[in-house]
Design a protein around this motif. Structure first.
Motif, mmCIF file in Angstrom:
data_model
loop_
_atom_site.group_PDB
_atom_site.id
_atom_site.type_symbol
_atom_site.label_atom_id
_atom_site.label_comp_id
_atom_site.label_asym_id
_atom_site.label_seq_id
_atom_site.Cartn_x
_atom_site.Cartn_y
_atom_site.Cartn_z
ATOM 1 N N PHE A 96 9.856 5.984 -10.621
ATOM 2 C CA PHE A 96 8.782 6.980 -10.590
ATOM 3 C C PHE A 96 9.264 8.317 -10.031
ATOM 4 O O PHE A 96 8.480 9.258 -9.908
ATOM 5 C CB PHE A 96 7.616 6.465 -9.739
ATOM 6 C CG PHE A 96 7.123 5.116 -10.162
ATOM 7 C CD1 PHE A 96 6.488 4.940 -11.389
ATOM 8 C CD2 PHE A 96 7.308 4.003 -9.349
ATOM 9 C CE1 PHE A 96 6.044 3.686 -11.787
ATOM 10 C CE2 PHE A 96 6.858 2.758 -9.736
ATOM 11 C CZ PHE A 96 6.231 2.585 -10.957
ATOM 12 N N GLY A 97 10.550 8.372 -9.679
ATOM 13 C CA GLY A 97 11.100 9.613 -9.141
ATOM 14 C C GLY A 97 11.110 9.695 -7.632
ATOM 15 O O GLY A 97 11.396 10.749 -7.069
ATOM 16 N N VAL A 98 10.809 8.590 -6.960
ATOM 17 C CA VAL A 98 10.824 8.567 -5.500
ATOM 18 C C VAL A 98 12.261 8.383 -5.017
ATOM 19 O O VAL A 98 12.960 7.471 -5.451
ATOM 20 C CB VAL A 98 9.938 7.430 -4.951
ATOM 21 C CG1 VAL A 98 10.032 7.362 -3.427
ATOM 22 C CG2 VAL A 98 8.492 7.633 -5.387
ATOM 23 N N LYS A 99 12.687 9.272 -4.121
ATOM 24 C CA LYS A 99 14.042 9.199 -3.584
ATOM 25 C C LYS A 99 14.084 8.306 -2.349
ATOM 26 O O LYS A 99 13.189 8.377 -1.498
ATOM 27 C CB LYS A 99 14.537 10.612 -3.228
ATOM 28 C CG LYS A 99 14.686 11.527 -4.433
ATOM 29 C CD LYS A 99 15.191 12.899 -4.028
ATOM 30 C CE LYS A 99 14.130 13.677 -3.256
ATOM 31 N NZ LYS A 99 14.573 15.067 -2.957
ATOM 32 N N ALA A 100 15.103 7.493 -2.252
ATOM 33 C CA ALA A 100 15.247 6.588 -1.115
ATOM 34 C C ALA A 100 16.012 7.275 0.012
ATOM 35 O O ALA A 100 16.983 7.998 -0.229
ATOM 36 C CB ALA A 100 15.962 5.316 -1.539
ATOM 37 N N ALA A 136 12.897 0.248 -5.646
ATOM 38 C CA ALA A 136 12.027 -0.129 -6.767
ATOM 39 C C ALA A 136 11.157 1.038 -7.221
ATOM 40 O O ALA A 136 10.614 1.022 -8.334
ATOM 41 C CB ALA A 136 11.147 -1.308 -6.360
ATOM 42 N N LEU A 137 11.029 2.065 -6.366
ATOM 43 C CA LEU A 137 10.210 3.232 -6.712
ATOM 44 C C LEU A 137 11.006 4.321 -7.406
ATOM 45 O O LEU A 137 10.441 5.347 -7.804
ATOM 46 C CB LEU A 137 9.577 3.804 -5.439
ATOM 47 C CG LEU A 137 8.586 2.884 -4.716
ATOM 48 C CD1 LEU A 137 8.243 3.449 -3.342
ATOM 49 C CD2 LEU A 137 7.327 2.693 -5.551
ATOM 50 N N LEU A 154 0.817 -1.203 0.000
ATOM 51 C CA LEU A 154 0.000 0.000 0.000
ATOM 52 C C LEU A 154 0.857 1.261 0.000
ATOM 53 O O LEU A 154 0.615 2.202 -0.777
ATOM 54 C CB LEU A 154 -0.939 -0.001 1.205
ATOM 55 C CG LEU A 154 -1.919 1.167 1.291
ATOM 56 C CD1 LEU A 154 -2.864 1.172 0.086
ATOM 57 C CD2 LEU A 154 -2.721 1.098 2.590
ATOM 58 N N GLY A 155 1.872 1.292 0.858
ATOM 59 C CA GLY A 155 2.725 2.475 0.929
ATOM 60 C C GLY A 155 3.423 2.778 -0.380
ATOM 61 O O GLY A 155 3.518 3.939 -0.795
ATOM 62 N N SER A 156 3.922 1.750 -1.053
ATOM 63 C CA SER A 156 4.601 1.974 -2.337
ATOM 64 C C SER A 156 3.623 2.489 -3.386
ATOM 65 O O SER A 156 3.975 3.338 -4.220
ATOM 66 C CB SER A 156 5.282 0.688 -2.814
ATOM 67 O OG SER A 156 4.336 -0.345 -3.029
ATOM 68 N N ALA A 157 2.378 1.996 -3.352
ATOM 69 C CA ALA A 157 1.375 2.471 -4.310
ATOM 70 C C ALA A 157 1.051 3.942 -4.062
ATOM 71 O O ALA A 157 0.932 4.730 -5.010
ATOM 72 C CB ALA A 157 0.106 1.624 -4.199
ATOM 73 N N PHE A 158 0.921 4.338 -2.802
ATOM 74 C CA PHE A 158 0.685 5.742 -2.473
ATOM 75 C C PHE A 158 1.861 6.611 -2.929
ATOM 76 O O PHE A 158 1.666 7.702 -3.482
ATOM 77 C CB PHE A 158 0.494 5.913 -0.971
ATOM 78 C CG PHE A 158 -0.913 5.710 -0.485
ATOM 79 C CD1 PHE A 158 -1.994 6.193 -1.201
ATOM 80 C CD2 PHE A 158 -1.159 5.049 0.712
ATOM 81 C CE1 PHE A 158 -3.294 6.018 -0.734
ATOM 82 C CE2 PHE A 158 -2.450 4.879 1.186
ATOM 83 C CZ PHE A 158 -3.526 5.363 0.456
ATOM 84 N N ALA A 159 3.079 6.158 -2.655
ATOM 85 C CA ALA A 159 4.262 6.937 -3.030
ATOM 86 C C ALA A 159 4.355 7.087 -4.547
ATOM 87 O O ALA A 159 4.665 8.172 -5.059
ATOM 88 C CB ALA A 159 5.512 6.264 -2.473
#
Length: 286
Positions: A45-49, A41-42, A14-19
C-alpha cells in the motif's frame, strides 16, 4: 492538495488498517512495529517500514500510536522521542488506564510534547473504511489543529474536552457495554441450546428489544438513582432462577453473578424496587 507525512507506531490489526487507509488517501506513511513482518505486509500500500520508533517518526507531522497498554505506550514514546520533530503531534489511539493517561499527558505537555488521546470504537474493517467512532480528549487548540485529519479516519468524531483522561474513561465505559452484552448474549445462546431453539433465531428475536431506549430511559434513571419499579427486583430474580434452572449445569458467562448480586440486594430490603437497583452502590439516590 498537500498530503501529510505521518507515522504509525504499532501495526497490529487496528494499526495496520489505519496505516493502510492513510496511505490510500495519499499520505506519506512510515510505520514501526515490534514484529517487522507486520509492517512489511503494508508495503503493497506504499507504507514504508522503519527499524525503530525514532526512525518512524522522523519528519512526521502526526504520529499515531496504536499499542497494547500503558506500559508499551510509555516504552515506545520514550524510544521515539529522539526522532520527534518539535511540532509533531502524538495521537494515541490505545485503550489505556485513565489515571495513567492523565499522568502521561501532563508529563508530555510539560516537556513540550504535543499529545492527544483519541481511542476508538471500531475494528479493522471500519478503520479501513473510515467508519466507527473516535473520541478525543486534550487541549482544544491541539484538537482543532488535527480535527480535519482525524475526521478522515472515522464517521463520528467526538471531542470530549480538555480533561486528558476523559476519552480513556469513556472508552472503558463503551468496552464494558460491549463485553457485558457479549457475556449476556452467550447466556442467551446457552438458554437457546438448553431449550432446543436455534441460536440464530434466538439472537434475531432480540431485535424486538429496543436497547437504545433502555439505555436512554432505564440507564438515565439508574444514573440519577431513580429505582421506581417498573420491573421489580424480586420478580426479575425469579426470572433469573428460571433461566438458571433451564440451563442446568451448562457454563454461563454472566447470569450467575447477576443472581448473586440480586440476592444480596433482596436480603438488604430492595426486592420491591426496580431491577436496575443492582446499580445502587454506583450512584447517589435522588
Amino acid at each position: 492538495m498537500i498530503m501529510a507525512t505521518i507515522a504509525f507506531l504499532g501495526t497490529g490489526l487496528l494499526g495496520s488498517a489505519f496505516a493502510e487507509a492513510a496511505a490510500k488517501r495519499g499520505d506519506t506513511v512510515t510505520a514501526w512495529n515490534r514484529s517487522i513482518d507486520k509492517v512489511q505486509a503494508l508495503a503493497q500500500f506504499g507504507v514504508k517500514a522503519a527499524a525503530t520508533p525514532a526512525d518512524a517518526v522522523r519528519g512526521a507531522s502526526r504520529v499515531h500510536i496504536v499499542l497494547k497498554d500503558d506500559a508499551i505506550v510509555e516504552e515506545v514514546i520514550s524510544a521515539a522521542r529522539s526522532g520527534l520533530s518539535p511540532d509533531a503531534i502524538l495521537i494515541d489511539h490505545t485503550t489505556t488506564l485513565p489515571t495513567l493517561t492523565a499522568e502521561r499527558a501532563k508529563r508530555l505537555h510539560a516537556a513540550g510534547i504535543k499529545y492527544l488521546h483519541c481511542p476508538v470504537f471500531m475494528g479493522p474493517a471500519a478503520a479501513r473504511n473510515a467508519q466507527g467512532s473516535m473520541m478525543a480528549a486534550g487541549p482544544k487548540a491541539l484538537f482543532e489543529s488535527v480535527q480535519a485529519d482525524l475526521a478522515k479516519m472515522t464517521s463520528r468524531l467526538e471531542y470530549l474536552g480538555e480533561r486528558s483522561d476523559l476519552a480513556a474513561a469513556n472508552k472503558l465505559f463503551g468496552n464494558a457495554m460491549i463485553i457485558g452484552l457479549s457475556a449476556v448474549m452467550a447466556d442467551v445462546l446457552t438458554l437457546a441450546q438448553a431449550s432446543d431453539v436455534n441460536g440464530e433465531d434466538a439472537i434475531k428475536l432480540l431485535s424486538l428489544l429496543d436497547l437504545n431506549s433502555m439505555v436512554a430511559v432505564r440507564g438515565v434513571n439508574m444514573a440519577k438513582g431513580n429505582f421506581t419499579p417498573s420491573f421489580e427486583l424480586a420478580m426479575a430474580r425469579k426470572d433469573v432462577r428460571l433461566m438458571l434452572e433451564t440451563t442446568g449445569d451448562r457454563p454461563m458467562a454472566a447470569l450467575p453473578a447477576v443472581a448473586a448480586r440480586m440476592d444480596q440486594l433482596i436480603a438488604a430490603g430492595h426486592g420491591a424496587e426496580d431491577a436496575s437497583v443492582v446499580g445502587i452502590d454506583a450512584v447517589s439516590r435522588g
